[in-house]
Design an enzyme around this catalytic site. Structure first.
Site, PDB file in Angstrom:
ATOM      1  N   HIS A   1      66.300  29.530 -22.119  1.00 17.49           N
ATOM      2  CA  HIS A   1      65.742  28.107 -21.813  1.00 17.49           C
ATOM      3  C   HIS A   1      66.497  27.264 -20.915  1.00 17.49           C
ATOM      4  O   HIS A   1      66.067  26.278 -20.293  1.00 17.49           O
ATOM      5  CB  HIS A   1      65.465  27.247 -23.104  1.00 17.49           C
TER       6      HIS A   1
ATOM      7  N   ASP B   1      65.879  33.891 -27.488  1.00 12.80           N
ATOM      8  CA  ASP B   1      66.450  32.732 -26.331  1.00 12.80           C
ATOM      9  C   ASP B   1      67.870  33.251 -25.560  1.00 12.80           C
ATOM     10  O   ASP B   1      68.683  32.350 -25.730  1.00 12.80           O
ATOM     11  CB  ASP B   1      66.555  31.322 -27.086  1.00 12.80           C
TER      12      ASP B   1
ATOM     13  N   SER C   1      73.851  24.177 -24.510  1.00 13.12           N
ATOM     14  CA  SER C   1      73.059  25.592 -24.729  1.00 13.12           C
ATOM     15  C   SER C   1      73.575  26.621 -23.785  1.00 13.12           C
ATOM     16  O   SER C   1      74.147  26.503 -22.733  1.00 13.12           O
ATOM     17  CB  SER C   1      71.661  25.198 -23.926  1.00 13.12           C
TER      18      SER C   1
ATOM     19  N   ILE D   1      53.203  42.242 -41.974  1.00 14.18           N
ATOM     20  CA  ILE D   1      53.755  41.954 -43.483  1.00 14.18           C
ATOM     21  C   ILE D   1      53.449  40.514 -43.654  1.00 14.18           C
ATOM     22  O   ILE D   1      53.324  39.907 -42.780  1.00 14.18           O
ATOM     23  CB  ILE D   1      55.238  42.372 -43.362  1.00 14.18           C
TER      24      ILE D   1
END
Length: 498
Positions: free
Chosen positions: A127, A157, A230, A289
């Site tokens: 991102h 990410d 980040s 699942i």
């Protein structure tokens, strides 16, 4: 469950790319446990690591209105795409001249990253660089190098960059995040609010956090992580990378001591795959699942709620070829226990394509082990349809004690409810309010495919399976239903039925 909002990279004027921000929640206070004393200083640990962490700078070209502020100047940061589009249409209706092309402007943003190879490979968050026209990296000596994008993995990410330089760059070492314990010390280094080379320290607060992704297994820390952190590394006390700082839990966007990092156990294999192939290649089992609830565990004769319940087996996939069936509960994969449903996708994804692994399943109360040769994951495989069984003949039944009205599928009912010819089972025509069926979320239009892992083709067979459940001394039957093309297992208490 708090709301999840993913913000786009913030412009430089707002000092750094926004992180994944979660709404605040009330957390109960826990009594402190005995812990190791804090190191006298982190200085010796941090000194050789500072130069391995970089600032990631991106620029994005955006449209700006010729007759006033650009859209990005009048909208709040982080507005959802749908609202942005509405605002855009509103502004256009206010009279932008068609003959005047909108000028372009460039927004800059900052994030963090770290060098994983002296040849110039750098890890950051997806991102941070998503949508960027240009990417560059600033080293600690203020050298700025243009970066190329090697590959990205939105599912975790993560992104891998490459810079070209004629010198050897200082590189980090990967550590073992699986060896971390709750309470261990960790150090984060990054670029919060554009302030490069910032060091914070804390402990591992929790493990295995899930915040909405398919492969979530985040480490939680109280080390301060803010906007711009980040993509930065989280180090253990041996100076090894054990996580990539990715998200925060905050009502304001600032750190309140709850941050999340992608563990190195996941990140390392992703980065290696990006470097080798330019994409992430994951193992594929070929099943859909769902979670095993206590009610389902009773109906499936598991004893305790554990494992991953197979709702659908993809035709022609590895699981189908090995003999795994709808209704099996996968309790062990390649020698590792599957305690929770969410663990299985991570195990499968991290397993080498083509590897033959033992998979232990529970089927009708009995354990058995099958060998499965994993394929390669393709997103299109998730949409694979599963052919059913069709059995003609009109029949209806009202199971009033359960609040269920049932009907055998006919051509007219298929047309009325929009059901395909391939779908076989028993149609739910009525669910009475405040009934056992309503409490379990059954709806009109659901199709019951199996009861207690036995196929059913008419209402009498459904009623017979419920009766057999009661005769076995069990209160809960398990229903495999189809709703909107998706299959799921539903536990239904039948002990008090007529």
């Amino acid at each position: 469950m708090p709301n999840l909002t993913h913000f786009a990279a913030a412009p430089l004027r707002n000092l750094g790319p926004a992180l994944l921000v979660l709404a605040a929640a009330c957390l109960a206070a826990a009594s402190p446990a005995t812990a190791r004393s804090a190191p006298e200083s982190f200085a010796d640990l941090v000194e050789p690591l500072i130069d391995t962490v970089v600032n990631v700078q991106t620029s994005v070209t955006r449209s700006a209105r010729p007759d006033g502020p650009g859209l990005g100047d009048v909208l709040p940061e982080g507005i959802p795409d749908e609202l942005e589009e509405l605002f855009r249409e509103f502004l256009e209706r206010r009279g932008a001249p068609d003959e005047a092309p909108a000028p372009r402007r460039r927004d800059n943003a900052l994030g963090s990253g770290f060098i994983v190879d002296a040849e110039g490979y750098i890890v950051t968050n997806n991102h941070v660089i998503d949508g960027a026209d240009e990417i560059s990296v600033r080293l600690t000596d203020n050298t700025i190098l243009p970066a190329t994008l090697v590959g990205t993995d939105p599912a975790t990410d993560l992104a891998l960059l490459k810079v070209e330089t004629d010198r050897q760059l200082p590189a980090t070492r990967w550590g073992d995040s699986d060896a971390l314990r709750i309470g261990d010390w960790v150090v984060a280094i990054g670029n919060p609010f554009g302030l490069g080379g910032t060091v914070t320290a804390g402990i591992v607060s929790a493990r295995g956090r899930e915040i909405g992704g398919r492969y979530d297994d985040y480490l939680q820390t109280d080390a301060a992580i803010n906007r711009g952190n980040s993509g930065g590394p989280m180090f253990n006390i041996d100076g090894e990378v054990v996580g990539i700082n990715t998200a925060i839990f905050s009502p304001t966007g600032g750190s309140i001591g709850i941050g999340f990092a992608v563990p190195s156990a996941i990140a390392r294999s992703v980065i290696d795959s990006l470097r080798e192939h330019g994409e992430v290649r994951r193992g594929w089992l070929g099943v859909r699942i769902q979670t095993v609830t206590p009610e389902l565990a009773e109906g499936l004769r598991l004893g305790t709620a554990r494992g991953a319940l197979v709702a659908t087996v993809t035709p022609g996939g590895p699981a189908a070829e090995s003999g795994i069936e709808d209704g099996d509960v996968i309790v062990e994969f390649d020698g590792r226990l599957v305690e929770e449903m969410s663990e299985l996708p991570r195990m499968v994804a991290a397993t080498a394509i083509g590897k033959s692994v033992p998979v232990k399943v529970v089927r009708r109360g009995e354990e058995r082990t099958v060998q499965v040769e994993l394929g390669q994951l393709d997103e299109a495989q998730f949409a694979a349809a599963v052919p059913g069984r069709a059995q003609p003949g009109p029949e209806r039944e009202d199971l009033s004690g359960l609040g269920l009205g049932l009907a055998e599928l006919t051509e007219e009912l298929r047309q009325e409810y929009g059901l395909t010819e391939e779908l076989a089972g028993v149609l739910v025509t009525e669910v009475k309010p405040d009934s056992p069926a309503a409490e379990r979320g059954l709806r009109e239009g659901d199709v019951i495919i199996e009861v207690n892992q036995n196929p059913v083709g008419n209402p009498s067979e459904v009623a017979g399976e419920f009766e057999a459940t009661r005769e076995d001394g069990r209160n809960t039957a398990t229903l495999l239903i189809s709703r909107g093309g998706e299959r799921q297992w539903v536990p239904l208490r039948v002990g008090n039925s007529e």
